[in-house]
Scaffold this active site. Sequence first.
Site, PDB file in Angstrom:
ATOM      1  N   CYS A 294     -15.300 -39.584  -2.165  1.00  0.00           N
ATOM      2  CA  CYS A 294     -16.625 -39.073  -2.532  1.00  0.00           C
ATOM      3  C   CYS A 294     -17.258 -38.415  -1.309  1.00  0.00           C
ATOM      4  CB  CYS A 294     -17.495 -40.167  -3.124  1.00  0.00           C
ATOM      5  SG  CYS A 294     -17.631 -41.671  -2.140  1.00  0.00           S
TER       6      CYS A 294
ATOM      7  N   SER B 287     -14.989 -43.457   0.714  1.00  0.00           N
ATOM      8  CA  SER B 287     -16.129 -42.605   1.039  1.00  0.00           C
ATOM      9  C   SER B 287     -15.650 -41.628   2.097  1.00  0.00           C
ATOM     10  CB  SER B 287     -17.264 -43.443   1.621  1.00  0.00           C
ATOM     11  OG  SER B 287     -16.968 -43.809   2.964  1.00  0.00           O
ATOM     12  N   ASP B 288     -16.278 -40.465   2.181  1.00  0.00           N
ATOM     13  CA  ASP B 288     -16.040 -39.624   3.346  1.00  0.00           C
ATOM     14  C   ASP B 288     -16.534 -40.425   4.555  1.00  0.00           C
ATOM     15  OD1 ASP B 288     -15.517 -37.561   5.106  1.00  0.00           O
ATOM     16  OD2 ASP B 288     -16.353 -36.014   3.816  1.00  0.00           O
ATOM     17  N   CYS B 289     -16.182 -39.986   5.762  1.00  0.00           N
ATOM     18  CA  CYS B 289     -16.434 -40.860   6.907  1.00  0.00           C
ATOM     19  C   CYS B 289     -17.920 -41.025   7.183  1.00  0.00           C
ATOM     20  CB  CYS B 289     -15.645 -40.366   8.102  1.00  0.00           C
ATOM     21  SG  CYS B 289     -13.895 -40.562   7.723  1.00  0.00           S
TER      22      CYS B 289
ATOM     23  N   ALA C  38     -19.998 -41.871   4.895  1.00  0.00           N
ATOM     24  CA  ALA C  38     -20.768 -41.422   3.728  1.00  0.00           C
ATOM     25  C   ALA C  38     -21.421 -42.565   2.961  1.00  0.00           C
ATOM     26  CB  ALA C  38     -19.896 -40.590   2.795  1.00  0.00           C
TER      27      ALA C  38
END
Length: 797
Positions: free
Chosen positions: A282, A314-316, A318
Amino acid sequence: MYSIEWRLLFILLEILTNLLPLLPISASITGHHSNPQFPCQLRQHQSYPFCNTSLPISARAQSLVSLLTPSEKIQQLSNNASQIERLGIPAYEWWSESLHGIATNGPGVSFNGSIPSATSFPQVLVMAASFNRSLWFTVASAIAVEARAMYNVGQAGLTFWAPNINIFRDPRWGRGQETPGEDPMVAAAYAIEYVKGFQGENKQDRFGEKRVLKGSDDEDGDSGKLLLSACCKHLTAYDLEKWENFTRYTFNAVISQQDLEETYQPPFRSCVEEGRASCLMCSYNAVNGVPSCASKALLQKARSDWGFKGYITSDCDAVATIFEFQQYANSPEDAVADALKAGVDINCGTYMLRNTQSALEQGKIREEDIDRALFNLFSVQLRLGLFNGDLLKGHLGKLGPQDVCSPEHRKLALEAAKQGVVLLKNDKKFLPLKKNRFASLAVIGPTANDSINLGGGYSGVPCNPTSFVEGFKAYTQKISYAAGCLDIPCDSDSGFTAAIHLARKADVAIVVAGLDSSQETEDLDRVSLLLPGKQMDLISVIVQASKRPVVLILMGGGPIDVSFAKNDPRIASILWVGYPGETGGQALAEVIFGKFNPGGKLPMTWYPESFTNVPMNDMRMRPDPSSGYPGRTYRFYTGNTVYEFGHGLSYTNYTYNFLSVPTKLSLLASSVVVGSNNNMPHERADGLDSIRIDEVATCDALKFYAHISVINNGDMDGSHVVMLFSRVPATFTGAPQKQLIGFDRVHTVTHRATETSILVDPCKHLSVVNEQGTRVLPLGAHTLMLEGLEHSVSIEI
Ligand SMILES: *[C@@H]1O[C@H](CO)[C@@H](O)[C@H](O)[C@H]1NC(C)=O
Ligand SMILES: *[C@@H]1O[C@H](CO)[C@@H](O)[C@H](O)[C@H]1NC(C)=O
Ligand SMILES: *[C@@H]1O[C@H](CO)[C@@H](O)[C@H](O)[C@H]1NC(C)=O
Ligand SMILES: *[C@@H]1O[C@H](CO)[C@@H](O)[C@H](O)[C@H]1NC(C)=O
Ligand SMILES: *[C@@H]1O[C@H](CO)[C@@H](O)[C@H](O)[C@H]1NC(C)=O
Ligand SMILES: *[C@@H]1O[C@H](CO)[C@@H](O)[C@H](O)[C@H]1NC(C)=O
Ligand SMILES: *[C@@H]1O[C@H](CO)[C@@H](O)[C@H](O)[C@H]1NC(C)=O
């Protein structure tokens, strides 16, 4: 806004993240740096049900979750998952990258070891330009072999965060280069091939081991059969780094249901439904007010409607951004709760490690929320075979340094680079250069002699990169080189004199211009579509000095407004090579000297500089004449283009025929499922009937093949991309001007016709999405189009 302290911490995190690949990676990070240790190896662990390979994956995953304490569970919620010593489970680094070859961007990958480099294939946008599905699949399979070899020697993980399949919505986007371009159907097709090739499913691998899934709902059928895990990112509508006040961390993408269903979601849907991706990521941005990683609607839909089975990362950082940047949550604990409850299984970063315990204590989440995440994570590890004994003992365990940077992979990288070259202009057949037509070559440009930065974003360490200058040397020794500009930003003209001098003396001058990561990359969008700095001046002085017309080579991902060159007869030829990867030098030389006939097509619209007046944060695809908004991508954009989506010449020319295509398709009234409210199944839209495709019971019966012949009228064989577009009946408003419904790259032979067939599924291909976000099939005359040739198919009831 957010606090300064947080921003500093964030910047620090970013720096650390960027540095990680350069730092020595200790055994605890990859978990198997020297001799990998696998769970279930020691006798005292073997009686655990999670070690029992006779049990279904779900039972094994469940059993493992049930054995953990709350604090052990929380330690798993990071990309750097801790070891669970008492159960014999080593630490695991979930984050490795493999966009167009094994890349240094994730801490799971290291080039410090017995494998010092890996094949650098062309950047994704360049491979997209080949419009060759089997190339995409083959490249992904080759990357998988190198990934697995690197895993075996402790230099990579088994879970990779590629492909990036966001729509290249705005030409300024710094990461557009990483994507398959602006068309949802092409992006979906690329996603499917990449994931299938990389995960190694549904095919015979090179060792003859068959990896066949038993059925889409049988999660147990693929026990140990996932070669590697691919991740479709970034769900969804992530296509802005920084523009004016907007950053990817704070951006709220306001998107209509129509655009979401029609443009932003199709690649993700296909990646899951057909590619069977085992991971989704995401994105940082919010969609209509809800950060993607906190959006139950978005993440649950992937599981419930698309049948997604895998883990969601999650994106880093995020999860942090849900509170710290988006300010959607009121506390770190709320951010963690929002993410876990929405369906995030793992957080790239340490935010969940730090805030999940207090979220539990504050009653914001229950232990079951964590259990669900762990179940998904362990299931993927189980499918990868990580709990089935020593993974190095199987066939795949034999892969090693000899399988990385192999001659076979270099050949494939070269093939990919050549197939992706797009010939934008070629006046009077100036190219290919014939050896007897010139004696000497002047090659000019700041990156023309550079062999390091040929891959663009998310590159690794290439095996044996060759610059353009080196590539040309295989064809002529009389070659001179001048940088002209010091670098891509080209702030000074101090190098012009030397370049002019060479151009005057040479028979032919080739200028290599364009972009690099100083202009477009992660966290950096462009502000202009023109060539950077004084590059345009360099080209004009070379044009003036040169005896013959000049050849212009363009590097970079984003489109460049080169109208001046397009319209200047003294610039005979323009080629786009994008970021061609480590074999770029050889690929370009083979094209320039006619050993290879170019056949790539632009996977994105080349807009003029005036497009920079369009607000980058405006997500609408359709034009809005009242405000002068021109719309986006070839499907909707109404303004002028520099080059169109699908543009690409060849050294030969082609004509087409429709061989056999139906002219009429009948939808029997009885085959239309009448809605439960007993309304007429079709609605009126501007006087024209359309039918919701979920009300058509006979979609399969409507499918047909468009049989097409391509005639090569020139003097050179070549492979050619056939692109079939369609247009819905003229009176249907709000529909795309045209949409790509099929493509095929075919081999053609000079003065011969080649036949191909493109499957058309009217429910899928001839339908459009209405304002409510529902796919409808307009009735009436649809037009199929092949470069200037049209054919009408009428859908009647
Ligand atoms: C590479 O690994 C060796 C041995 O593990 C180590 O001594 C060295 O510092 C590492 N070099 C780099 C550049 O990380
Ligand atoms: C593994 O599971 C199977 C099926 O439930 C069972 O028959 C077998 O005894 C189990 N093996 C071990 C070692 O527990
Ligand atoms: C990964 O986790 C382990 C154990 O929790 C820790 O010792 C190590 O420092 C972490 N590594 C990074 C890069 O955060
Ligand atoms: C950016 O923020 C400034 C100050 O708040 C505001 O004046 C400006 O209109 C904003 N720009 C955009 C494009 O929203
Ligand atoms: C071109 O690059 C090669 C290899 O890096 C180098 O040896 C050579 O000096 C360069 N040529 C010029 C003119 O800079
Ligand atoms: C196609 O190529 C042939 C052979 O070079 C040439 O005779 C013909 O004029 C070309 N046709 C078009 C439409 O460019
Ligand atoms: C498509 O790519 C494959 C794999 O490299 C290649 O073998 C094939 O020739 C290509 N097809 C065409 C028509 O260029």
